[in-house]
Scaffold this active site. Structure first.
Site, PDB file in Angstrom:
ATOM      1  N   HIS A  82      39.984  34.312  34.825  1.00 32.79           N
ATOM      2  CA  HIS A  82      41.295  33.925  35.367  1.00 32.79           C
ATOM      3  C   HIS A  82      41.179  32.789  36.523  1.00 32.79           C
ATOM      4  O   HIS A  82      40.176  32.989  37.258  1.00 32.79           O
ATOM      5  CB  HIS A  82      41.864  35.005  36.038  1.00 32.79           C
ATOM      6  CG  HIS A  82      43.280  34.716  36.499  1.00 32.79           C
ATOM      7  ND1 HIS A  82      44.674  34.479  35.745  1.00 32.79           N
ATOM      8  CD2 HIS A  82      43.604  34.446  37.697  1.00 32.79           C
ATOM      9  CE1 HIS A  82      45.513  34.361  36.587  1.00 32.79           C
ATOM     10  NE2 HIS A  82      44.862  33.867  37.518  1.00 32.79           N
ATOM     11  N   ASP A 161      55.740  42.936  37.838  1.00 28.64           N
ATOM     12  CA  ASP A 161      55.315  41.806  38.484  1.00 28.64           C
ATOM     13  C   ASP A 161      56.187  40.470  38.049  1.00 28.64           C
ATOM     14  O   ASP A 161      56.609  39.873  39.126  1.00 28.64           O
ATOM     15  CB  ASP A 161      53.944  41.305  37.843  1.00 28.64           C
ATOM     16  CG  ASP A 161      53.413  40.086  38.449  1.00 28.64           C
ATOM     17  OD1 ASP A 161      53.478  39.780  39.681  1.00 28.64           O
ATOM     18  OD2 ASP A 161      53.211  39.111  37.527  1.00 28.64           O
ATOM     19  N   ARG A 168      60.054  37.300  45.069  1.00 29.96           N
ATOM     20  CA  ARG A 168      59.033  36.709  46.004  1.00 29.96           C
ATOM     21  C   ARG A 168      59.444  35.215  46.148  1.00 29.96           C
ATOM     22  O   ARG A 168      59.189  34.534  47.320  1.00 29.96           O
ATOM     23  CB  ARG A 168      57.566  36.925  45.613  1.00 29.96           C
ATOM     24  CG  ARG A 168      57.201  38.275  46.043  1.00 29.96           C
ATOM     25  CD  ARG A 168      55.899  38.754  45.342  1.00 29.96           C
ATOM     26  NE  ARG A 168      54.710  37.780  45.575  1.00 29.96           N
ATOM     27  CZ  ARG A 168      53.675  37.228  45.036  1.00 29.96           C
ATOM     28  NH1 ARG A 168      53.619  37.883  43.830  1.00 29.96           N
ATOM     29  NH2 ARG A 168      52.828  36.638  45.513  1.00 29.96           N
ATOM     30  N   SER A 183      49.652  40.765  42.044  1.00 27.45           N
ATOM     31  CA  SER A 183      50.325  40.160  40.792  1.00 27.45           C
ATOM     32  C   SER A 183      49.370  39.674  39.747  1.00 27.45           C
ATOM     33  O   SER A 183      49.628  39.986  38.489  1.00 27.45           O
ATOM     34  CB  SER A 183      51.088  39.086  41.440  1.00 27.45           C
ATOM     35  OG  SER A 183      51.427  38.071  40.336  1.00 27.45           O
ATOM     36  N   LYS A 187      48.274  41.837  35.679  1.00 26.21           N
ATOM     37  CA  LYS A 187      48.290  41.238  34.478  1.00 26.21           C
ATOM     38  C   LYS A 187      47.136  41.316  33.582  1.00 26.21           C
ATOM     39  O   LYS A 187      46.926  41.641  32.502  1.00 26.21           O
ATOM     40  CB  LYS A 187      48.815  39.735  34.402  1.00 26.21           C
ATOM     41  CG  LYS A 187      50.327  39.703  34.940  1.00 26.21           C
ATOM     42  CD  LYS A 187      50.787  38.423  35.147  1.00 26.21           C
ATOM     43  CE  LYS A 187      50.417  37.969  36.578  1.00 26.21           C
ATOM     44  NZ  LYS A 187      51.107  37.035  37.088  1.00 26.21           N
TER      45      LYS A 187
HETATM   46  N1  URA Z   1      49.679  33.735  40.185  1.00 29.48           N
HETATM   47  C1  URA Z   1      50.220  34.809  40.021  1.00 29.48           C
HETATM   48  O1  URA Z   1      50.400  35.332  38.908  1.00 29.48           O
HETATM   49  N2  URA Z   1      50.968  35.527  41.096  1.00 29.48           N
HETATM   50  C2  URA Z   1      50.982  35.297  42.281  1.00 29.48           C
HETATM   51  O2  URA Z   1      51.538  36.049  43.025  1.00 29.48           O
HETATM   52  C3  URA Z   1      50.361  33.963  42.458  1.00 29.48           C
HETATM   53  C4  URA Z   1      49.741  33.290  41.480  1.00 29.48           C
END
Ligand code: URA
Length: 455
Positions: A82, A161, A168, A183, A187
């Site tokens: 990632h 999320d 947010r 967050s 995932k």
């Molecule tokens: N990418 C994400 O998936 N979440 C965040 O909070 C910031 C970047």
């Protein structure tokens, strides 16, 4: 339990229990906790932070809020990577085929681009016929057969999320390390891989602009991953200029193909060298993680059953590249998802913009610094990026940068080429690109590309 009391508890700097965190995430996902209370709680987290245990529970609760991808039908230790988001980041197209060619399975879900950062799924769509929405069965079969498949995010992965991020975004609570880490990792955990390598970007084109916060984010995510039973590494990489030379969807696939075609890793352009270094570092950690986990779990068709050092893993990744095996694997993967594999061997067949215009600097000097997010914005102006989730993008446009930090630029030398389809935006794109860079009479040296490894 009452949300009011939990907001007050966090506001006053106390630690939540696991049950309290589950109550907040489940209640908000079901719509039982209203946005105004969740916003107040998020702001309290923003100011008071979270302990490692709280952050891990928050991540697990978000990962449990929807489906978890079932990768049990895939044999072997599954790896994933990632990137926290950068400009010109096409490492997935280099790393994934290297690993697949070495027999390491990668079943990857990727996102689309937004704002100044690009998305892997958009870039893949520059390849004619490539289908990013194949069925789950084909996805699993492809990973079992060729060790690699890559699709857009589907299903109901970490819906908590999604809902929390939307809040947010409008309550100035995005840039909180526990919230970003949970967050991203919710995932990744829901996506099911056993080994996760995180490329945490640091610099003027990244979420984390300074090294201290990039390291803190990486540490937090690595602790979450390991705490959740996944072998996780964090690699902090420089984003004080775009990665490689090309920015734009088709252009980035083009550059990845150029790297996959390299036969000799010594004599290469400096921009490509940085891209190669990040790619090989990520790939080597993924390979090392997969091999070493497989020994622990006895779940790999390992004949020698011997752990790999980083150096050994790195050498294997380099061989996969220079032997052409990774290039062949990339073409095989593209064909397996309906794409035109000829474009991989001959990237000149990728979509091309109507206009390719040289950009010159206004004065001579050494390239001293770059506001990388601005280069991403130039791609957006050209139509290659998305302002909103609904925007349509032009896959052919972008920027091809010929000079990097530390290089001398003569007055008559081409600094970059703008690839555009709309003649009307070329002048603005040129101006923004020139303004994104600072030139100096003194030579400054670029930042180290690998700034740290968190294990
Ligand atoms: N990418 C994400 O998936 N979440 C965040 O909070 C910031 C970047």
């Amino acid at each position: 339990m009452r949300m009011y009391d939990l907001i007050m508890k966090k506001r006053n700097g106390y630690e939540h229990s696991k049950e309290e965190i589950r109550y907040i995430i489940e209640g908000f996902t079901k719509g039982e906790i209203p946005d105004y209370q969740m916003s107040a709680w998020l702001m309290s987290v923003y100011y008071k932070g979270m302990t490692g245990e709280e952050t891990l529970e928050l991540t697990n609760a978000m990962a449990d809020s929807g489906d978890r991808l079932d990768l049990s039908r895939i044999k072997g230790i599954k790896v994933d990577k990632h990137s926290t988001g950068g400009v010109g980041d096409k490492t997935t197209f280099i790393v994934a085929p290297i690993l697949a060619s070495l027999g390491v399975p990668m079943a990857k879900m990727s996102g689309r681009g937004l704002g100044h950062t690009g998305g892997t799924i958009d870039k893949l769509e520059a390849i004619k016929g490539f289908n990013v929405a194949i069925s789950e069965d084909l996805f699993i079969n492809n990973v079992n057969n060729i060790k690699l498949s890559l699709v857009g995010q589907t299903g109901n992965l970490a819906p908590a999320d999604k809902k929390i991020y939307a809040l947010r975004d409008v309550t100035a609570t995005v840039d909180s390390i526990p919230l970003i880490a949970s967050s991203i990792m919710s995932k990744k955990l829901a996506a099911g891989a056993d080994v996760i390598v995180l490329d945490v970007k640091c610099g003027s084109g990244a979420f984390m602009q300074d090294e201290v916060s990039a390291k803190e984010l990486a540490r937090t995510m690595v602790d979450i991953g390991n705490g959740a039973g996944r072998k996780t590494y964090g690699i902090i990489t420089d984003m004080n200029e775009p990665l490689g030379c090309k920015v734009g969807n088709a252009l980035e696939v083009y550059e990845a193909c150029e790297v996959l075609k390299l036969k000799n890793l010594e004599k290469i352009d400096y921009g490509i060298k940085r891209l190669l270094e990040v790619s090989l570092t990520l790939a080597a950690y993924m390979l090392m993680g997969a091999k070493n986990q497989s020994i622990k779990t006895d779940d790999f068709n390992d004949k020698d059953n011997k752990a790999l050092t980083y150096e050994e893993a790195r050498r294997l990744c380099e061989e996969a590249l220079t032997s052409g095996k990774a290039l062949d694997k990339f073409a095989e993967f593209v064909a397996a998802q309906g794409g035109d594999a000829d474009m991989i061997y001959n990237p000149d067949l990728l979509p091309k913009a109507k206009y390719i215009v040289p950009v010159y600097m206004e004065k001579e000097g050494y390239v001293a610094s770059c506001k990388t997010s601005e280069v991403g914005m130039v791609n957006l102006i050209l139509g290659g990026g998305r302002e909103t989730k609904e925007s349509k993008i032009d896959l052919a446009v972008g920027i091809d940068i010929r000079k990097h930090i530390g290089d001398f630029v003569k007055g008559d030398e081409v600094f970059a080429y703008i690839h555009a389809d709309d003649e009307g935006v070329i002048e603005e794109a040129k101006k923004r690109l020139v303004a994104a860079y600072k030139l100096s009479d003194e030579r400054t040296f670029p930042e180290k590309i690998i700034k740290g490894i968190i294990e």
